[in-house]
Design an enzyme around this catalytic site. Structure first.
Site, PDB file in Angstrom:
ATOM      1  N   ASP A  99     -34.382 -47.528  -0.257  1.00 18.35           N
ATOM      2  CA  ASP A  99     -34.808 -48.990   0.359  1.00 18.35           C
ATOM      3  C   ASP A  99     -34.058 -49.221   1.328  1.00 18.35           C
ATOM      4  O   ASP A  99     -35.111 -50.402   2.343  1.00 18.35           O
ATOM      5  CB  ASP A  99     -34.459 -49.835  -0.729  1.00 18.35           C
ATOM      6  CG  ASP A  99     -35.676 -49.626  -2.243  1.00 18.35           C
ATOM      7  OD1 ASP A  99     -36.514 -48.470  -2.130  1.00 18.35           O
ATOM      8  OD2 ASP A  99     -34.949 -50.205  -3.400  1.00 18.35           O
TER       9      ASP A  99
ATOM     10  N   LYS B 184     -39.161 -56.916  -1.817  1.00 19.82           N
ATOM     11  CA  LYS B 184     -40.618 -56.523  -1.918  1.00 19.82           C
ATOM     12  C   LYS B 184     -40.985 -55.765  -3.364  1.00 19.82           C
ATOM     13  O   LYS B 184     -40.188 -55.961  -4.074  1.00 19.82           O
ATOM     14  CB  LYS B 184     -40.019 -55.502  -0.514  1.00 19.82           C
ATOM     15  CG  LYS B 184     -38.508 -54.277  -1.799  1.00 19.82           C
ATOM     16  CD  LYS B 184     -39.261 -53.109  -3.257  1.00 19.82           C
ATOM     17  CE  LYS B 184     -38.610 -52.705  -3.717  1.00 19.82           C
ATOM     18  NZ  LYS B 184     -39.182 -52.114  -4.681  1.00 19.82           N
TER      19      LYS B 184
ATOM     20  N   PRO C  16     -33.473 -62.599  -7.178  1.00 15.54           N
ATOM     21  CA  PRO C  16     -32.838 -62.093  -7.426  1.00 15.54           C
ATOM     22  C   PRO C  16     -31.821 -60.662  -7.291  1.00 15.54           C
ATOM     23  O   PRO C  16     -32.578 -59.884  -7.711  1.00 15.54           O
ATOM     24  CB  PRO C  16     -33.009 -62.196  -9.636  1.00 15.54           C
ATOM     25  CG  PRO C  16     -34.650 -62.511  -9.190  1.00 15.54           C
ATOM     26  CD  PRO C  16     -34.742 -62.528  -7.297  1.00 15.54           C
TER      27      PRO C  16
ATOM     28  N   ALA D 270     -33.027 -56.789  -9.388  1.00 16.49           N
ATOM     29  CA  ALA D 270     -34.301 -56.931 -10.046  1.00 16.49           C
ATOM     30  C   ALA D 270     -35.545 -56.883  -9.923  1.00 16.49           C
ATOM     31  O   ALA D 270     -36.408 -56.273  -9.944  1.00 16.49           O
ATOM     32  CB  ALA D 270     -34.623 -58.792  -9.348  1.00 16.49           C
ATOM     33  N   GLY D 271     -35.486 -54.618  -8.678  1.00 13.70           N
ATOM     34  CA  GLY D 271     -36.049 -54.327  -8.608  1.00 13.70           C
ATOM     35  C   GLY D 271     -37.053 -54.442  -7.364  1.00 13.70           C
ATOM     36  O   GLY D 271     -37.876 -53.748  -6.376  1.00 13.70           O
ATOM     37  N   LEU D 272     -36.540 -55.445  -6.583  1.00 11.50           N
ATOM     38  CA  LEU D 272     -36.965 -56.288  -5.301  1.00 11.50           C
ATOM     39  C   LEU D 272     -36.070 -55.938  -4.246  1.00 11.50           C
ATOM     40  O   LEU D 272     -36.161 -56.284  -2.974  1.00 11.50           O
ATOM     41  CB  LEU D 272     -37.242 -57.718  -5.922  1.00 11.50           C
ATOM     42  CG  LEU D 272     -37.506 -58.261  -6.999  1.00 11.50           C
ATOM     43  CD1 LEU D 272     -37.648 -59.847  -6.811  1.00 11.50           C
ATOM     44  CD2 LEU D 272     -39.164 -58.605  -6.390  1.00 11.50           C
ATOM     45  N   GLY D 273     -35.009 -55.114  -4.279  1.00 11.45           N
ATOM     46  CA  GLY D 273     -34.619 -54.855  -2.888  1.00 11.45           C
ATOM     47  C   GLY D 273     -33.713 -55.563  -2.552  1.00 11.45           C
ATOM     48  O   GLY D 273     -33.385 -55.510  -0.914  1.00 11.45           O
ATOM     49  N   GLY D 274     -33.291 -56.554  -2.472  1.00 15.20           N
ATOM     50  CA  GLY D 274     -32.727 -57.819  -2.073  1.00 15.20           C
ATOM     51  C   GLY D 274     -31.375 -57.477  -1.604  1.00 15.20           C
ATOM     52  O   GLY D 274     -31.373 -58.386  -0.439  1.00 15.20           O
ATOM     53  N   GLY D 275     -30.337 -56.238  -2.192  1.00 15.86           N
ATOM     54  CA  GLY D 275     -29.298 -55.710  -1.788  1.00 15.86           C
ATOM     55  C   GLY D 275     -29.222 -55.148  -0.624  1.00 15.86           C
ATOM     56  O   GLY D 275     -29.018 -54.947   0.352  1.00 15.86           O
ATOM     57  N   SER D 276     -30.780 -54.381  -0.646  1.00 15.90           N
ATOM     58  CA  SER D 276     -31.168 -53.364   0.473  1.00 15.90           C
ATOM     59  C   SER D 276     -31.663 -54.009   1.948  1.00 15.90           C
ATOM     60  O   SER D 276     -31.308 -53.670   2.795  1.00 15.90           O
ATOM     61  CB  SER D 276     -32.232 -52.061   0.095  1.00 15.90           C
ATOM     62  OG  SER D 276     -31.644 -51.569  -0.626  1.00 15.90           O
TER      63      SER D 276
END
Length: 295
Positions: free
Chosen positions: A138, A13, A96, A99-105
């Site tokens: 998130d 996101k 990544p 990175a502020g992209l919410g991958g783990g969430s």
């Protein structure tokens, strides 16, 4: 019939709008944000296991055990549902980390929804949202990733009209902008008068891409401009080449440039790789997110 193996996409996101308000009694900050999914996605493979939870990733910077949000979410889900069966989750990372992209969430939300399907146990209404809220700000957004207005810590999610089709150039300079530190720096900013979210909401209601681009905002850019010249270099680089502009993805260091076409996004992405160096992460993504792949 329950599936024996599930393969799911967990999209990333970015924040079309993000402002941080007052600090809450629980130590978190109140936020108001509009989040938008992108089709850059991790790939999760879920399989039954005899007992216990195993979460592994194909990248060393992603924790395998209780430090992983997906693992913690699955622990909570098993406890709340009274499930004895185990589960094995393999994560192919494309987003990544930090990175502020919410991958783990996103991984956590996909793992929760997938585990319920794998076990053949539809969750009681509100359970997955409750667990996501316990995990962080998130994850709840990623249960139904679509253009959304998020309040509270970010866990109170309300759907909005979908954003107009757009392509995005994602550029990350490589060094994270740690979330806790960044929120602490917000408290140290001088008094400010951020733009309100209303123009962005009106742009979404009217399906107006140009108006949307004029309304994007992220308060963490003010932190970056005080402390992170590498992030500012990326912001200014993308804004100098994309008429629709660019915005920080979240509290992290990824910058998202907005483009009208895939061709424009890919051309700017190639230029970013040449100009900013081989260590910089660059990707092109669309905000038209496909449904998860399963089975």
């Amino acid at each position: 019939m329950t599936p024996s193996v599930l393969r799911l996409l967990a999209p990333c996101k970015f924040n079309l709008y993000l402002d941080v308000l007052s600090r809450r009694p629980d130590g978190f900050h109140e936020v108001i944000t509009v989040m938008e999914p992108l089709d850059l996605a991790d790939v999760l493979v879920l399989e039954p296991a005899g007992a216990g939870i195993t979460v592994t990733a194909d990248r060393d910077d992603v924790p395998d055990g209780p430090g992983n949000l997906a693992y913690r979410g699955l622990e909570l889900l098993r406890r709340r549902l009274g499930v004895a069966a185990g589960i094995r989750v393999s994560i192919g990372k494309r987003i990544p980390a930090a990175a502020g992209l919410g991958g783990g969430s996103s991984d956590a939300a996909a793992a929760l929804a997938g585990a319920c399907r794998l076990w053949g146990l539809p969750p009681p209404p509100g359970l997955l949202e409750e667990i996501c809220a316990e995990l962080g700000s998130d994850p709840a957004f990623f249960l139904h990733p679509a253009t959304s207005l998020c309040r509270g810590r970010g866990e109170a999610v309300a759907p909005l009209p979908p954003a107009p089709p757009l392509q995005a150039v994602l550029v990350n300079p490589g060094a994270p902008l740690p979330t806790a530190w960044a929120y602490g720096e917000i408290d140290r900013l001088p008094p400010r008068r951020p733009p309100g979210v209303e123009p962005l909401l009106a742009a979404l209601e009217g399906g107006d891409l140009e108006a949307l681009a004029r309304s994007i905002y992220n308060v963490f850019e003010e932190v970056a401009r005080r402390h992170r010249p590498d992030v500012v270099e990326v912001i200014d680089f993308l804004r100098g080449r994309l008429e629709l502009g660019a915005v920080l993805a979240g509290s992290g260091a990824t910058v998202v440039g907005l483009a009208r076409s895939r061709e424009e996004a890919e051309a700017v992405g190639r230029e970013a790789r040449r100009a900013l160096g081989p260590s910089v992460f660059v990707a092109v993504a669309s905000n038209r997110v496909p449904p998860p792949v399963s089975g």
